[in-house]
Design an enzyme around this catalytic site. Structure first.
Site, PDB file in Angstrom:
ATOM      1  N   GLY A  72       0.819  -1.214   0.000  1.00  0.00           N
ATOM      2  CA  GLY A  72       0.000   0.000   0.000  1.00  0.00           C
ATOM      3  C   GLY A  72       0.856   1.268   0.000  1.00  0.00           C
ATOM      4  N   THR A  73       1.964   1.231   0.712  1.00  0.00           N
ATOM      5  CA  THR A  73       2.845   2.407   0.785  1.00  0.00           C
ATOM      6  C   THR A  73       3.385   2.768  -0.598  1.00  0.00           C
ATOM      7  OG1 THR A  73       3.436   1.850   3.050  1.00  0.00           O
ATOM      8  CG2 THR A  73       4.989   3.260   1.858  1.00  0.00           C
ATOM      9  N   SER A 202      -3.969  -2.760  -0.167  1.00  0.00           N
ATOM     10  CA  SER A 202      -2.843  -3.527   0.365  1.00  0.00           C
ATOM     11  C   SER A 202      -3.327  -4.927   0.727  1.00  0.00           C
ATOM     12  CB  SER A 202      -2.313  -2.818   1.614  1.00  0.00           C
ATOM     13  OG  SER A 202      -1.411  -3.663   2.293  1.00  0.00           O
ATOM     14  N   GLY A 203      -2.655  -5.949   0.191  1.00  0.00           N
ATOM     15  CA  GLY A 203      -3.107  -7.332   0.361  1.00  0.00           C
ATOM     16  C   GLY A 203      -3.249  -7.771   1.811  1.00  0.00           C
ATOM     17  N   CYS A 329       4.884   6.297  22.637  1.00  0.00           N
ATOM     18  CA  CYS A 329       5.909   6.929  23.437  1.00  0.00           C
ATOM     19  C   CYS A 329       7.151   7.119  22.567  1.00  0.00           C
ATOM     20  CB  CYS A 329       6.217   5.995  24.601  1.00  0.00           C
ATOM     21  SG  CYS A 329       7.176   6.783  25.860  1.00  0.00           S
TER      22      CYS A 329
HETATM   23  N1  PLP Z   1      -2.738   3.323   4.145  1.00  0.00           N
HETATM   24  C1  PLP Z   1      -3.451   2.955   5.227  1.00  0.00           C
HETATM   25  C2  PLP Z   1      -4.745   3.648   5.526  1.00  0.00           C
HETATM   26  C3  PLP Z   1      -2.992   1.936   6.058  1.00  0.00           C
HETATM   27  O1  PLP Z   1      -3.700   1.586   7.144  1.00  0.00           O
HETATM   28  C4  PLP Z   1      -1.751   1.311   5.744  1.00  0.00           C
HETATM   29  C5  PLP Z   1      -1.189   0.268   6.632  1.00  0.00           C
HETATM   30  O2  PLP Z   1      -1.328   0.323   7.845  1.00  0.00           O
HETATM   31  C6  PLP Z   1      -1.060   1.723   4.591  1.00  0.00           C
HETATM   32  C7  PLP Z   1      -1.582   2.720   3.822  1.00  0.00           C
HETATM   33  C8  PLP Z   1       0.247   1.087   4.197  1.00  0.00           C
HETATM   34  O3  PLP Z   1       0.045  -0.168   3.627  1.00  0.00           O
HETATM   35  P1  PLP Z   1       1.266  -1.238   3.567  1.00  0.00           P
HETATM   36  O4  PLP Z   1       1.432  -1.760   4.940  1.00  0.00           O
HETATM   37  O5  PLP Z   1       0.808  -2.279   2.599  1.00  0.00           O
HETATM   38  O6  PLP Z   1       2.444  -0.512   3.053  1.00  0.00           O
END
Ligand code: PLP
Length: 393
Positions: A72-73, A202-203, A329
């Site tokens: 997803g990133t 994201s899978g 923290c």
């Molecule tokens: N966007 C959102 C809203 C997410 O919750 C996450 C993961 O926590 C990501 C993007 C990133 O996805 P990935 O972990 O596949 O890089």
């Protein structure tokens, strides 16, 4: 036998056994490279193409609009920085609009663009975490080239009026990206109803493995790659395809499409169990959208007056219940997340935020058990904890 109850499905999900089974041959006897034209390659290319179709069905879009990415990133970064490269190559305006509650996978590229001299507007959200489409409309100028607003928030579960936001962007002729990483299996994702230019998945958030994502890019929308190589994924994500993971995300997408209605209603039921039990504890409040229709099914986020989110997570863990906290923290100083700050929670509540996220492997009975256990932790905390943190009051 592990009797712990996993309620952190917004962080990651268990890979479905059917998905593992579908992937195994691609870690063993089917090992061809989809780019090879011989029979090994053709067999791999067929699997790639059917996974693309399965994801396209989930989004009700064309298979050509689906790009497999590393996660997803990467999808979000490519949607934003890849579009920015196109904008710069065409000498268009260097203004981006996003919201104050995005995931770091969107805020990171936004800050990168700011460092490159872009002007970035971070739209505020309401106390329930909602972006007002009118605020978006007012922020668009002739210089605006990129808008990125998430479909649903990971921490407070708020679902944005994404169709309306995309329509505002469309009316102004501006590229609109949405991060839908938290939505699969929980909300219908129909790209004929939401006129977004691009969308990320994201899978590992919907029972496929980690290390595989999707970027949907509407036909005719231009993005430039962030890395260069062999031209796979139409040149946007070059590199030999991670076929086992792609097969996994394809099947997970197909199952999510087929099971959406049933999954949504069982997640809503489990969500209600937590709401009924925990909101009756004094000092406990729901954060994010108060109206269930604007929350992700299965997602409950709470603030506990005078509480400490991380301490609560550890107490719950000792009782075999796995949830997560909204505060963290850093270097000995506890601070609320940027999301909690953006919705303006009073200081006495901001450090005591937790998230409970149910998934398809949870049952209503275990949720009832977990809710009772969490209620007792929270009630004891309320009687033992001083009400205000001196440095914050
Ligand atoms: N966007 C959102 C809203 C997410 O919750 C996450 C993961 O926590 C990501 C993007 C990133 O996805 P990935 O972990 O596949 O890089």
């Amino acid at each position: 036998m592990n009797t712990s109850i996993y309620l952190d499905n917004s962080a990651t999900t268990q890979v479905r056994p059917e998905v593992v089974e579908a992937m195994v041959p691609y870690l063993g006897k089917i090992w061809g490279n989809p780019s090879s034209i011989h029979q090994f390659g053709r067999q791999a290319a067929e699997a790639l193409s059917s996974a693309r179709q399965q994801v396209a069905q989930l989004l009700n879009c064309l298979p050509e609009e689906i790009y497999f990415s590393p996660c997803g990133t990467y999808s979000n970064n490519t949607a934003i920085v890849g579009r920015a490269r196109y904008v710069e190559a065409n000498r268009l305006g260097r203004h981006m609009i996003t919201s104050a509650i995005e995931h770091p996978a969107v805020l990171g590229p936004a800050r990168h663009l700011e460092a490159q001299g872009w002007d970035v507007t971070y739209l505020p959200v309401s106390s329930q975490g909602i972006v007002n489409p009118e605020d978006l409309r007012r922020s668009i100028s002739s210089n605006t080239s990129i808008i990125s607003i998430m479909w649903a928030n990971n921490e407070i579960g708020t679902v944005q009026p994404v169709a309306q936001l995309a329509q505002v962007a469309n009316a102004a002729g501006v590229y609109f990206h949405t991060d839908a990483v938290q939505c699969v299996g929980k909300l219908p994702l129909d790209m004929t109803a939401v006129p977004a230019s691009s969308l990320s998945l994201s899978g590992h958030k919907f029972h496929a493995p980690k290390g595989i994502g999707v970027l949907y890019v509407r036909q005719g929308v231009n993005l430039m790659p962030l890395v260069w190589g062999g031209g796979q994924e139409q040149g946007l994500f070059p590199g030999t395809e991670a076929l086992p993971n792609i097969v996994g995300i394809g099947l997970a997408a197909q199952l999510a499409t087929q099971e959406l209605d049933g999954n949504m209603s069982s997640l809503r039921q489990m969500q209600q169990v937590f709401l009924d039990e925990l909101l009756s504890v004094p000092g406990v409040r729901l954060t994010g959208a108060q109206d269930i229709e604007h929350r992700l099914p299965g997602h409950v986020s709470l603030s506990i007056e005078g509480g400490d989110g991380e301490a609560l997570v550890l107490k719950a863990d000792l009782k075999g219940i796995c949830i997560s906290a909204g505060s963290a923290c850093h270097k000995g100083v506890k601070s609320p997340s940027h999301i909690i700050s953006a919705i303006g929670l009073p200081a006495r509540d901001a450090l005591g935020t937790v998230r409970i996220s149910a998934g398809r492997f949870n049952t209503t009975v275990e949720c009832q058990r977990a809710a009772r256990s969490l209620a007792s932790i929270l009630s004891n905390l309320n009687s033992n904890t001083p009400k205000a943190c001196p440095s914050l009051s």
